[in-house]
Design a protein around this motif. Sequence first.
Motif, PDB file in Angstrom:
ATOM      1  N   ARG A  90      -6.562   3.191   2.761  1.00 26.53           N
ATOM      2  CA  ARG A  90      -7.564   4.131   2.259  1.00 26.53           C
ATOM      3  C   ARG A  90      -7.283   4.503   0.811  1.00 26.53           C
ATOM      4  O   ARG A  90      -8.181   4.559  -0.029  1.00 26.53           O
ATOM      5  CB  ARG A  90      -7.589   5.383   3.129  1.00 26.53           C
ATOM      6  CG  ARG A  90      -8.601   6.424   2.675  1.00 26.53           C
ATOM      7  CD  ARG A  90      -8.590   7.643   3.575  1.00 26.53           C
ATOM      8  NE  ARG A  90      -7.275   8.290   3.597  1.00 26.53           N
ATOM      9  CZ  ARG A  90      -7.050   9.495   4.113  1.00 26.53           C
ATOM     10  NH1 ARG A  90      -8.047  10.178   4.654  1.00 26.53           N
ATOM     11  NH2 ARG A  90      -5.840  10.010   4.109  1.00 26.53           N
ATOM     12  N   GLY A  91      -5.994   4.756   0.503  1.00 20.52           N
ATOM     13  CA  GLY A  91      -5.630   5.115  -0.863  1.00 20.52           C
ATOM     14  C   GLY A  91      -5.925   4.008  -1.843  1.00 20.52           C
ATOM     15  O   GLY A  91      -6.380   4.261  -2.966  1.00 20.52           O
ATOM     16  N   ILE A  92      -5.662   2.769  -1.442  1.00 14.94           N
ATOM     17  CA  ILE A  92      -5.915   1.638  -2.335  1.00 14.94           C
ATOM     18  C   ILE A  92      -7.399   1.497  -2.613  1.00 14.94           C
ATOM     19  O   ILE A  92      -7.826   1.333  -3.764  1.00 14.94           O
ATOM     20  CB  ILE A  92      -5.352   0.343  -1.739  1.00 14.94           C
ATOM     21  CG1 ILE A  92      -3.824   0.361  -1.826  1.00 14.94           C
ATOM     22  CG2 ILE A  92      -5.912  -0.877  -2.455  1.00 14.94           C
ATOM     23  CD1 ILE A  92      -3.163  -0.882  -1.321  1.00 14.94           C
ATOM     24  N   TYR A  93      -8.233   1.591  -1.578  1.00 11.19           N
ATOM     25  CA  TYR A  93      -9.667   1.404  -1.765  1.00 11.19           C
ATOM     26  C   TYR A  93     -10.291   2.556  -2.557  1.00 11.19           C
ATOM     27  O   TYR A  93     -11.158   2.344  -3.408  1.00 11.19           O
ATOM     28  CB  TYR A  93     -10.356   1.226  -0.411  1.00 11.19           C
ATOM     29  CG  TYR A  93      -9.923  -0.036   0.297  1.00 11.19           C
ATOM     30  CD1 TYR A  93      -9.835  -1.242  -0.409  1.00 11.19           C
ATOM     31  CD2 TYR A  93      -9.567  -0.029   1.638  1.00 11.19           C
ATOM     32  CE1 TYR A  93      -9.420  -2.393   0.223  1.00 11.19           C
ATOM     33  CE2 TYR A  93      -9.153  -1.186   2.275  1.00 11.19           C
ATOM     34  CZ  TYR A  93      -9.083  -2.369   1.561  1.00 11.19           C
ATOM     35  OH  TYR A  93      -8.666  -3.519   2.186  1.00 11.19           O
ATOM     36  N   ILE A  94      -9.828   3.779  -2.283  1.00 14.78           N
ATOM     37  CA  ILE A  94     -10.312   4.917  -3.085  1.00 14.78           C
ATOM     38  C   ILE A  94      -9.882   4.746  -4.537  1.00 14.78           C
ATOM     39  O   ILE A  94     -10.651   4.999  -5.468  1.00 14.78           O
ATOM     40  CB  ILE A  94      -9.789   6.254  -2.511  1.00 14.78           C
ATOM     41  CG1 ILE A  94     -10.435   6.531  -1.151  1.00 14.78           C
ATOM     42  CG2 ILE A  94     -10.089   7.406  -3.476  1.00 14.78           C
ATOM     43  CD1 ILE A  94      -9.892   7.774  -0.457  1.00 14.78           C
ATOM     44  N   GLY A  95      -8.626   4.304  -4.726  1.00  9.96           N
ATOM     45  CA  GLY A  95      -8.128   4.093  -6.076  1.00  9.96           C
ATOM     46  C   GLY A  95      -8.913   3.030  -6.824  1.00  9.96           C
ATOM     47  O   GLY A  95      -9.244   3.190  -8.005  1.00  9.96           O
TER      48      GLY A  95
ATOM     49  N   ASN B 159       0.808  -1.223   0.000  1.00  6.85           N
ATOM     50  CA  ASN B 159       0.000   0.000   0.000  1.00  6.85           C
ATOM     51  C   ASN B 159       0.837   1.267   0.000  1.00  6.85           C
ATOM     52  O   ASN B 159       0.327   2.346   0.194  1.00  6.85           O
ATOM     53  CB  ASN B 159      -0.955   0.009   1.204  1.00  6.85           C
ATOM     54  CG  ASN B 159      -0.216  -0.169   2.520  1.00  6.85           C
ATOM     55  OD1 ASN B 159       0.964   0.121   2.621  1.00  6.85           O
ATOM     56  ND2 ASN B 159      -0.947  -0.671   3.512  1.00  6.85           N
ATOM     57  N   ASN B 160       2.150   1.116  -0.171  1.00  7.09           N
ATOM     58  CA  ASN B 160       3.012   2.288  -0.218  1.00  7.09           C
ATOM     59  C   ASN B 160       3.432   2.501  -1.665  1.00  7.09           C
ATOM     60  O   ASN B 160       4.122   1.688  -2.254  1.00  7.09           O
ATOM     61  CB  ASN B 160       4.252   2.065   0.663  1.00  7.09           C
ATOM     62  CG  ASN B 160       5.092   3.327   0.794  1.00  7.09           C
ATOM     63  OD1 ASN B 160       5.181   4.119  -0.129  1.00  7.09           O
ATOM     64  ND2 ASN B 160       5.697   3.499   1.958  1.00  7.09           N
ATOM     65  N   TYR B 161       3.000   3.626  -2.237  1.00  8.98           N
ATOM     66  CA  TYR B 161       3.273   3.876  -3.665  1.00  8.98           C
ATOM     67  C   TYR B 161       4.760   3.864  -3.967  1.00  8.98           C
ATOM     68  O   TYR B 161       5.205   3.303  -4.964  1.00  8.98           O
ATOM     69  CB  TYR B 161       2.673   5.216  -4.104  1.00  8.98           C
ATOM     70  CG  TYR B 161       3.103   5.605  -5.492  1.00  8.98           C
ATOM     71  CD1 TYR B 161       2.538   4.990  -6.602  1.00  8.98           C
ATOM     72  CD2 TYR B 161       4.105   6.553  -5.685  1.00  8.98           C
ATOM     73  CE1 TYR B 161       2.954   5.313  -7.883  1.00  8.98           C
ATOM     74  CE2 TYR B 161       4.531   6.877  -6.962  1.00  8.98           C
ATOM     75  CZ  TYR B 161       3.946   6.256  -8.043  1.00  8.98           C
ATOM     76  OH  TYR B 161       4.362   6.581  -9.308  1.00  8.98           O
TER      77      TYR B 161
ATOM     78  N   GLU C 245      -3.638   4.695  -9.629  1.00 11.47           N
ATOM     79  CA  GLU C 245      -2.309   5.021  -9.125  1.00 11.47           C
ATOM     80  C   GLU C 245      -2.273   6.401  -8.484  1.00 11.47           C
ATOM     81  O   GLU C 245      -1.593   6.606  -7.467  1.00 11.47           O
ATOM     82  CB  GLU C 245      -1.286   4.954 -10.263  1.00 11.47           C
ATOM     83  CG  GLU C 245      -1.100   3.571 -10.858  1.00 11.47           C
ATOM     84  CD  GLU C 245      -0.331   2.630  -9.931  1.00 11.47           C
ATOM     85  OE1 GLU C 245       0.065   3.052  -8.817  1.00 11.47           O
ATOM     86  OE2 GLU C 245      -0.111   1.472 -10.327  1.00 11.47           O
ATOM     87  N   TYR C 246      -2.994   7.361  -9.067  1.00 13.05           N
ATOM     88  CA  TYR C 246      -2.996   8.716  -8.502  1.00 13.05           C
ATOM     89  C   TYR C 246      -3.600   8.716  -7.099  1.00 13.05           C
ATOM     90  O   TYR C 246      -3.107   9.385  -6.196  1.00 13.05           O
ATOM     91  CB  TYR C 246      -3.781   9.664  -9.405  1.00 13.05           C
ATOM     92  CG  TYR C 246      -3.301   9.702 -10.841  1.00 13.05           C
ATOM     93  CD1 TYR C 246      -1.990   9.334 -11.163  1.00 13.05           C
ATOM     94  CD2 TYR C 246      -4.147  10.106 -11.867  1.00 13.05           C
ATOM     95  CE1 TYR C 246      -1.542   9.361 -12.477  1.00 13.05           C
ATOM     96  CE2 TYR C 246      -3.706  10.132 -13.186  1.00 13.05           C
ATOM     97  CZ  TYR C 246      -2.401   9.760 -13.493  1.00 13.05           C
ATOM     98  OH  TYR C 246      -1.976   9.785 -14.787  1.00 13.05           O
ATOM     99  N   SER C 247      -4.675   7.969  -6.927  1.00  6.37           N
ATOM    100  CA  SER C 247      -5.322   7.904  -5.606  1.00  6.37           C
ATOM    101  C   SER C 247      -4.410   7.245  -4.588  1.00  6.37           C
ATOM    102  O   SER C 247      -4.340   7.675  -3.429  1.00  6.37           O
ATOM    103  CB  SER C 247      -6.634   7.130  -5.705  1.00  6.37           C
ATOM    104  OG  SER C 247      -7.525   7.764  -6.596  1.00  6.37           O
ATOM    105  N   ARG C 248      -3.683   6.215  -5.007  1.00  5.19           N
ATOM    106  CA  ARG C 248      -2.762   5.541  -4.086  1.00  5.19           C
ATOM    107  C   ARG C 248      -1.642   6.473  -3.643  1.00  5.19           C
ATOM    108  O   ARG C 248      -1.131   6.370  -2.532  1.00  5.19           O
ATOM    109  CB  ARG C 248      -2.166   4.307  -4.758  1.00  5.19           C
ATOM    110  CG  ARG C 248      -3.154   3.169  -4.936  1.00  5.19           C
ATOM    111  CD  ARG C 248      -2.475   1.943  -5.547  1.00  5.19           C
ATOM    112  NE  ARG C 248      -1.396   1.502  -4.671  1.00  5.19           N
ATOM    113  CZ  ARG C 248      -0.103   1.540  -4.992  1.00  5.19           C
ATOM    114  NH1 ARG C 248       0.264   2.038  -6.151  1.00  5.19           N
ATOM    115  NH2 ARG C 248       0.804   1.098  -4.153  1.00  5.19           N
ATOM    116  N   ALA C 249      -1.234   7.356  -4.561  1.00 11.49           N
ATOM    117  CA  ALA C 249      -0.144   8.275  -4.226  1.00 11.49           C
ATOM    118  C   ALA C 249      -0.610   9.408  -3.316  1.00 11.49           C
ATOM    119  O   ALA C 249       0.153   9.900  -2.486  1.00 11.49           O
ATOM    120  CB  ALA C 249       0.447   8.850  -5.517  1.00 11.49           C
TER     121      ALA C 249
END
Length: 348
Positions: A93-98, A3-5, A83-87
């Motif tokens: 949270r970033g992964i699920y939003i992405g 989960n870390n870009y 990818e943008y959401s993960r970053a």
Amino acid sequence: MRNNYSKNTGDKLSKPLGTKDVMIAGVALVVAASTLVSDFNGYFALGWGFVIALILAGGVNLLLAMSAADLAVSIPRAGALYEYSRAIFTGARGIYIGIFLGLSFYIMYGFALSGEIAAGGYATQALFHSDWDVRVFIILLSICVVVPNAMGIKQAALFSAFLLIFMIGIRWIFGLAGFFGWGDLGAWSAANLMPQDGMPSLFGDSGILAAGLALAFWSFVGIEFACSLAEEVNDPERSMPKGLIGGIVLILFTSMLMGIGVVGTAPLVDWQTMAESEAACQSSCVQLAVGQSTFGGTGHALMAIASIAATLGTATIGLAAMSRMLYAIGRDGMLFGPGYRLFWQAQP
């Protein structure tokens, strides 16, 4: 779970694409068969008012393209929104939003793509004056889209470049025919582009900012989806902004050349009458009626070819972008849950 870009740097794709490929991809995604219909209907309804709407829509989409290019340069990874959401949003949270944003855009574009292939199927049926079921042509077009993608992104880009000659070149031919009096068109006059009630107002249900922009935006929408190919661009810092901006400029120039050139050869009321006729499918296949009125059967065939080429170009690059959205999600082991290894061999 990765989960870390910044740590997700493995499993990179090859980089065979350049600036021209990015521009071709952007134009192919946008210049669909449906934009032929929307552009003509916009000119028929608003005349010079639609030119203003196109310039405004082009300006807004130019800013959007620059913003999308900036993201693609900063995060040159397949998957774009995912990818943008993960970053931006760290952790789970970033992964699920992405995933939500990526799949939402994927599903939305999937519906648009299916409609575009159907439009191309009807154009193919019209080109050959065939009584075959339109679903036969839809299947054939779908095969034509899958094959270059199966061969690789560079081959898909070359296929789209070949199609670009037809889908842009034919539009230029019709625009020039209007200005120079080729074919069966009347003499061009700027007065023909003025509605009977005068220049449309900016506001109101039938104004430039409502009816005009609704159609004009459709002439550019989707070019940002080319950012899904950023990981395969050799020099994204240079190629992404130049390619996307070049695509917007080419689309705007083509729409204005074709629309102003053709529609300026007769009063708008005559074009509106034609658009409501059976030959124009009550405004649904107006480009075919324009082709018929310009060069007869040859013009009808040319417009059908332009529609088919636009459909194939849009679907080819659209399929490439959509598959890369799933690729990016699957690369992180987030597709199909625990069964993702059946579809993706993750790197340790």
